[in-house]
Design an enzyme around this catalytic site. Structure first.
Site, PDB file in Angstrom:
ATOM      1  N   SER A 153       0.885  -1.111   0.172  1.00  0.00           N
ATOM      2  CA  SER A 153       0.034  -0.057  -0.128  1.00  0.00           C
ATOM      3  C   SER A 153       0.925   1.194  -0.006  1.00  0.00           C
ATOM      4  O   SER A 153       2.052   1.145  -0.079  1.00  0.00           O
ATOM      5  CB  SER A 153      -0.727  -0.070   1.158  1.00  0.00           C
ATOM      6  OG  SER A 153      -0.047   0.335   2.369  1.00  0.00           O
ATOM      7  N   LYS A 154       0.364   2.329   0.128  1.00  0.00           N
ATOM      8  CA  LYS A 154       0.924   3.686   0.041  1.00  0.00           C
ATOM      9  C   LYS A 154       2.126   3.636   1.052  1.00  0.00           C
ATOM     10  O   LYS A 154       3.022   4.339   1.067  1.00  0.00           O
ATOM     11  CB  LYS A 154       0.081   4.753   0.119  1.00  0.00           C
ATOM     12  CG  LYS A 154       0.045   5.528  -1.157  1.00  0.00           C
ATOM     13  CD  LYS A 154      -0.736   6.775  -0.906  1.00  0.00           C
ATOM     14  CE  LYS A 154      -1.302   7.421  -1.972  1.00  0.00           C
ATOM     15  NZ  LYS A 154      -2.707   8.152  -1.672  1.00  0.00           N
TER      16      LYS A 154
END
Ligand code: GLU
Length: 485
Positions: A254-255
């Protein structure tokens, strides 16, 4: 063309996530391997988040990676339109069919009523699900609710009898779901726009999709979609759900994954080569029989099969990508790397206006061996531009002060000034010859010379450095070193 038809169906709601492009790639590979058709369909029914700009992002990244589609937006085809918002009347036809057959119904419950329903279920220890309250409304009741200004949604009537729903997945085998966990889900929202689960079924059927290859995050949607296929009397396609991509810390990519970028655009901007990214992504969950790791697109297509796609999660190891990208940078045609590297060099403020193409080519060739990705090139250029700086002046001067180093510098300077050509191979010979002439060994020759010419203890080949700096600049740098003794 065979009957194999697959699609990549992104929503244009943001940058393309690396997991999504891996899905696109596996669909592409499967189509190419089987002489099938690869379709790009845009799922833009989320009106708040979908934009034309994000659709452009999809085209741009797919173009960059060479994932050409045979049918779909922009290129057209016999099964269009390929943007869901341009297909609303098509969906309506099938909504009407389900309503007519009493396999779907209008639901007038407001969000507040649905919340209340769920709250009650929670209190009774039941899982939150739609109770079917509006399943059997009579026409009078509907008229009344509509007169109140309520806008209904359309819900699919999930068969009441409890049964096991099986998804026969090409990667995961038989995955079982209980119909109990599926409530009467919404197929058309109150604004008249179909939901994902409904639109995807209509599109996949009408576009004659033979295999749906998508992320594991959609696995729980598949039984719902299978129920819709059944209700509409359609044969469903085969399904294959690709496992998630995890970071090296085993958390979902994810980010926040820190080391790895999550968007394709970031890899493009950093100067990863598309060929390397394709190679790397293809190995996220798939492997060829002989475990070979460096594979071009043609090799991958030849060897690709869904049977060899792994159901356990794939780990995105940036270091491996960097290693692989470095290999591709070194193996690529120099001209290609020069063209790709130039923008980074210029952006960092290095002036190339008085440099020949030959010089720029040699510069890039000299440093490309140290690069993981092209943006890194600017970390290696200071020695070739402007004033020389010593990384550790004290240590450098100490080196210069060693016995006989003055003879080394004087002799080398003379030999450099006497060069007839700046061809690196000739310079290499000259360096060897110089060392032979000197009363010192290799260490006392190369080490101080490297410090004198580059200011650093390590770096690219000296013969390339000399060729790039030119005779005058080398002589100046050697003089400067002599003056510090
Ligand atoms: N629009 C969906 C997504 O981007 C497509 C899922 C599917 O392939 O069915 O996740």
């Amino acid at each position: 063309m065979s009957d194999i038809r697959v699609r990549f169906a992104p929503s244009p709601t943001g940058q393309i996530h690396i997991g999504n492009i891996r899905t696109a790639l596996f669909n592409y590979l499967f189509a190419k391997k089987n002489n099938g058709t690869f379709i790009l369909r845009i799922e833009d029914t989320d009106r708040e988040r979908s934009t034309n700009e994000f659709e452009e992002v999809i085209h741009r990244e797919m173009d960059w990676l060479g994932l050409e589609w045979d049918e779909g937006v922009k290129v057209g085809g016999d099964h269009g339109p390929y943007r869901q918002m341009e297909r609303l009347d098509i969906y309506q036809e099938y909504v009407d069919e389900l309503l007519d057959k009493d396999l779907a119904y209008y639901c007038y419950c407001t969000p507040e009523e649905l919340d209340e329903m769920r709250e009650e279920q929670r209190q009774q220890g039941q899982p939150p699900r739609y109770t079917g309250k509006c399943r059997c409304l009579g026409q009078d009741e509907k008229d009344k609710l509509e007169a109140e200004g309520r806008k209904p949604v359309v819900r699919f009537k999930v068969p009441k009898e409890e049964k096991e729903l099986i998804v026969d997945d090409l990667i995961r085998g038989r995955v079982s779901f209980s119909s109990e966990v599926i409530d009467d889900f919404v197929i058309v929202k109150s604004d008249g726009i179909p939901t994902y689960n409904f639109a995807v079924v209509v599109d996949d059927y009408l576009m004659k999709i033979s295999h749906v290859i998508r992320g594991e995050d959609h696995l729980s949607n598949t039984p719902k979609q299978q129920l819709l296929y059944e209700a509409l009397g359609w044969k469903s396609p085969r399904f294959a759900h690709l496992s998630m991509i995890l970071g090296t810390d085993k958390s979902k990519l994810s980010k926040r994954s820190g080391e790895a970028y999550v968007y394709v655009s970031e890899y493009r901007k950093k100067g990863y080569l598309p060929e390397a990214l394709i190679n790397f992504l293809s190995l996220l969950g798939w492997s060829p029989e002989d475990e070979e790791e460096i594979l071009n697109k043609e090799d991958i297509i030849k060897q690709f099969s869904i049977e060899r796609v792994n159901k356990s999660a794939a780990v995105f190891d940036v270091e491996k990508l960097n290693w692989m990208n470095g290999m591709y940078i070194r193996a690529a045609e120099l001209d290609q790397i020069v063209e790709l590297a130039k923008p980074y060099i210029l952006e960092a403020g290095y002036d190339l206006s008085d440099k020949s193409e030959e010089w720029i080519g040699l510069l890039v060739d000299t440093v490309r061996g140290s690069l993981d990705y092209l943006a890194e090139i600017t970390d290696h250029l200071d020695i070739f531009f402007g004033e020389l700086e010593y990384t550790d002046k004290e240590k450098v001067v100490e080196d210069f002060k060693q016995d006989k180093v003055d003879i080394v510098f004087e002799t080398l300077k003379d030999n450099i000034l006497a060069l007839e050509t700046l061809d690196p191979q000739e310079i290499k010979k000259m360096l060897k010859k110089t060392l032979k002439e000197l009363p010192v060994g290799g260490r006392l020759f190369y080490h101080p010379t490297r410090f004198a010419l580059t200011g650093k203890g390590s770096g690219p080949e000296l013969y390339n450095v000399i060729a790039l700096l030119g005779k005058e600049e080398c002589a100046n740098r050697l003089d400067k070193a002599l003056s510090l003794r």
